[in-house]
Design a protein around this motif. Sequence first.
Motif, PDB file in Angstrom:
ATOM      1  N   ILE A 160      61.440  86.770   0.924  1.00 33.98           N
ATOM      2  CA  ILE A 160      59.487  86.432   2.090  1.00 33.98           C
ATOM      3  C   ILE A 160      61.001  85.873   2.896  1.00 33.98           C
ATOM      4  CG2 ILE A 160      57.325  87.248   2.161  1.00 33.98           C
ATOM      5  CD1 ILE A 160      58.645  88.070   0.228  1.00 33.98           C
ATOM      6  N   ALA A 161      61.492  85.155   3.392  1.00 31.43           N
ATOM      7  CA  ALA A 161      61.226  83.804   4.017  1.00 31.43           C
ATOM      8  C   ALA A 161      62.504  84.620   5.005  1.00 31.43           C
ATOM      9  CB  ALA A 161      62.307  83.209   4.016  1.00 31.43           C
ATOM     10  N   ARG A 162      63.673  85.354   4.580  1.00 31.05           N
ATOM     11  CA  ARG A 162      64.789  86.206   4.167  1.00 31.05           C
ATOM     12  C   ARG A 162      64.613  87.981   4.987  1.00 31.05           C
ATOM     13  NH1 ARG A 162      69.900  87.932   2.839  1.00 31.05           N
ATOM     14  NH2 ARG A 162      70.303  85.955   3.117  1.00 31.05           N
ATOM     15  N   VAL A 163      62.794  88.660   4.788  1.00 32.43           N
ATOM     16  CA  VAL A 163      62.542  89.563   5.259  1.00 32.43           C
ATOM     17  C   VAL A 163      61.550  89.842   6.906  1.00 32.43           C
ATOM     18  CG1 VAL A 163      60.979  90.895   4.283  1.00 32.43           C
ATOM     19  CG2 VAL A 163      61.986  90.816   3.236  1.00 32.43           C
ATOM     20  N   ALA A 164      61.001  88.480   6.775  1.00 34.08           N
ATOM     21  CA  ALA A 164      60.164  87.764   8.104  1.00 34.08           C
ATOM     22  C   ALA A 164      61.336  87.523   8.981  1.00 34.08           C
ATOM     23  CB  ALA A 164      59.366  86.271   7.647  1.00 34.08           C
ATOM     24  N   GLU A 165      62.454  86.907   8.998  1.00 29.85           N
ATOM     25  CA  GLU A 165      63.288  86.488   9.886  1.00 29.85           C
ATOM     26  C   GLU A 165      64.121  87.853  10.272  1.00 29.85           C
ATOM     27  OE1 GLU A 165      68.210  84.793   9.648  1.00 29.85           O
ATOM     28  OE2 GLU A 165      66.723  84.570   8.267  1.00 29.85           O
ATOM     29  N   GLN A 166      64.764  89.128   8.990  1.00 28.97           N
ATOM     30  CA  GLN A 166      65.084  90.578   9.262  1.00 28.97           C
ATOM     31  C   GLN A 166      63.995  91.060  10.410  1.00 28.97           C
ATOM     32  OE1 GLN A 166      66.602  91.313   5.595  1.00 28.97           O
ATOM     33  NE2 GLN A 166      67.900  92.186   6.591  1.00 28.97           N
ATOM     34  N   VAL A 167      62.759  91.137  10.278  1.00 28.05           N
ATOM     35  CA  VAL A 167      61.821  91.564  11.089  1.00 28.05           C
ATOM     36  C   VAL A 167      61.501  90.926  12.618  1.00 28.05           C
ATOM     37  CG1 VAL A 167      61.438  93.207   9.554  1.00 28.05           C
ATOM     38  CG2 VAL A 167      60.333  91.248  10.458  1.00 28.05           C
ATOM     39  N   GLY A 168      62.260  89.827  12.724  1.00 30.16           N
ATOM     40  CA  GLY A 168      61.398  88.582  14.224  1.00 30.16           C
ATOM     41  C   GLY A 168      60.832  88.187  14.152  1.00 30.16           C
ATOM     42  N   LEU A 169      59.750  88.169  12.836  1.00 30.28           N
ATOM     43  CA  LEU A 169      58.464  87.275  13.219  1.00 30.28           C
ATOM     44  C   LEU A 169      59.314  86.510  11.736  1.00 30.28           C
ATOM     45  CD1 LEU A 169      56.283  90.237  12.042  1.00 30.28           C
ATOM     46  CD2 LEU A 169      56.543  89.359  14.182  1.00 30.28           C
ATOM     47  N   SER A 170      57.607  84.955  11.962  1.00 30.15           N
ATOM     48  CA  SER A 170      57.842  84.297  11.207  1.00 30.15           C
ATOM     49  C   SER A 170      56.793  84.563   9.735  1.00 30.15           C
ATOM     50  CB  SER A 170      56.608  82.452  11.659  1.00 30.15           C
ATOM     51  OG  SER A 170      55.651  83.195  12.224  1.00 30.15           O
ATOM     52  N   GLN A 171      57.345  84.190   8.684  1.00 27.11           N
ATOM     53  CA  GLN A 171      56.844  84.391   7.638  1.00 27.11           C
ATOM     54  C   GLN A 171      55.444  84.155   7.389  1.00 27.11           C
ATOM     55  OE1 GLN A 171      58.538  81.838   4.279  1.00 27.11           O
ATOM     56  NE2 GLN A 171      57.378  82.117   2.655  1.00 27.11           N
ATOM     57  N   ARG A 172      54.658  82.654   8.577  1.00 28.72           N
ATOM     58  CA  ARG A 172      53.618  82.993   8.324  1.00 28.72           C
ATOM     59  C   ARG A 172      52.258  84.151   8.427  1.00 28.72           C
ATOM     60  NH1 ARG A 172      49.953  77.808  10.412  1.00 28.72           N
ATOM     61  NH2 ARG A 172      48.026  78.588  10.181  1.00 28.72           N
ATOM     62  N   HIS A 173      52.946  84.402  10.139  1.00 28.62           N
ATOM     63  CA  HIS A 173      53.069  85.929  11.206  1.00 28.62           C
ATOM     64  C   HIS A 173      52.783  86.544  10.066  1.00 28.62           C
ATOM     65  CE1 HIS A 173      52.711  87.952  15.302  1.00 28.62           C
ATOM     66  NE2 HIS A 173      51.897  87.961  14.741  1.00 28.62           N
ATOM     67  N   LEU A 174      54.569  87.209   9.422  1.00 25.33           N
ATOM     68  CA  LEU A 174      54.052  88.336   8.511  1.00 25.33           C
ATOM     69  C   LEU A 174      52.893  88.489   7.777  1.00 25.33           C
ATOM     70  CD1 LEU A 174      55.752  90.530   8.372  1.00 25.33           C
ATOM     71  CD2 LEU A 174      57.344  89.294   6.520  1.00 25.33           C
ATOM     72  N   SER A 175      52.680  87.407   6.806  1.00 23.23           N
ATOM     73  CA  SER A 175      51.730  87.462   5.530  1.00 23.23           C
ATOM     74  C   SER A 175      50.338  87.462   6.542  1.00 23.23           C
ATOM     75  CB  SER A 175      51.752  85.728   5.308  1.00 23.23           C
ATOM     76  OG  SER A 175      50.694  85.776   4.375  1.00 23.23           O
ATOM     77  N   THR A 176      50.249  86.783   7.610  1.00 21.21           N
ATOM     78  CA  THR A 176      49.385  87.058   8.454  1.00 21.21           C
ATOM     79  C   THR A 176      48.653  88.657   8.428  1.00 21.21           C
ATOM     80  OG1 THR A 176      48.605  84.798   9.012  1.00 21.21           O
ATOM     81  CG2 THR A 176      47.712  86.731  10.378  1.00 21.21           C
TER      82      THR A 176
END
Length: 278
Positions: A160-176
């Motif tokens: 998930i951390a890699r996915v968040a990085e690839q879409v330009g968001l923090s992992q926490r923001h992506l989860s929200t």
Amino acid sequence: MVGYRALDVPESVHRGLPSSTLTFIVSLDDGVEAAATLGALAAARPIPVILGGLHVEASHVRQRRGQAGVQLAVHPLASRALFGLPAAELSLTDFDAAPMLGRHAQRLHEQLASAPCWSDAFTLASRYLVAQCNRHRVGVRTEVAAAWELLRRSRGTAPIARVAEQVGLSQRHLSTLFRREVGRSPKEVAMLMRFEYATARMANAARGPRVDLADIAVAAGYADQAHLTREFVRYTGTTPGAWLVEEFQNIQDGGHGQRSPWGDDCNEPDRLVDPASA
């Protein structure tokens, strides 16, 4: 989109497995009796049009002779366009689509129930979905769509951390954003995708001489067979072996029709006599 007509089935309770797609069923008869728990099923009434969110526990469906309908596996990110609200707002316990879709759901049920053949039923369902998209004309954030696609391509194994990085968001923001849109975190969605892939492999293997759960576990990204079993019990309340016996005991007599790549069809009868798909 799958059409089903169960002409030769024992009256029993079918276990609907969790998946990363929304379940949308339009009955061609009085409706489907479904509930989130086995205890609640006793009081369930037939529902002509069913719509369910991303559940992480098996639902329970009363299987009766003569049941027929059209079932669609709907991408959760299409929920706003098709149903006018995000998947996060869809009920996980009350599957009745009427409160959300209103008279449109009742009209669709009446049209499909009167359709003379599968092709007409599929056409009517497709026209309804196109009309809904034209009516709502809404989408989702591009970051959420991109993250979902990355998870889908990896069958839920991408970090998930890699996915968040690839879409330009923090992992926490992506989860929200995921919780706001589909009601589940990226990690929960990834686990559903992995589970779906494993159950699809099991279903396909059940048509052959044996089911190698250890091999399926590795292919699906689990640490080992024990890991797969623990996840399966958590999602379904039973073991993979028990589910295979429960679900495929009549496979030699012409059991399940071909499933979609995304695993178990939530309300598919044990026997599909006269199945069709589009």
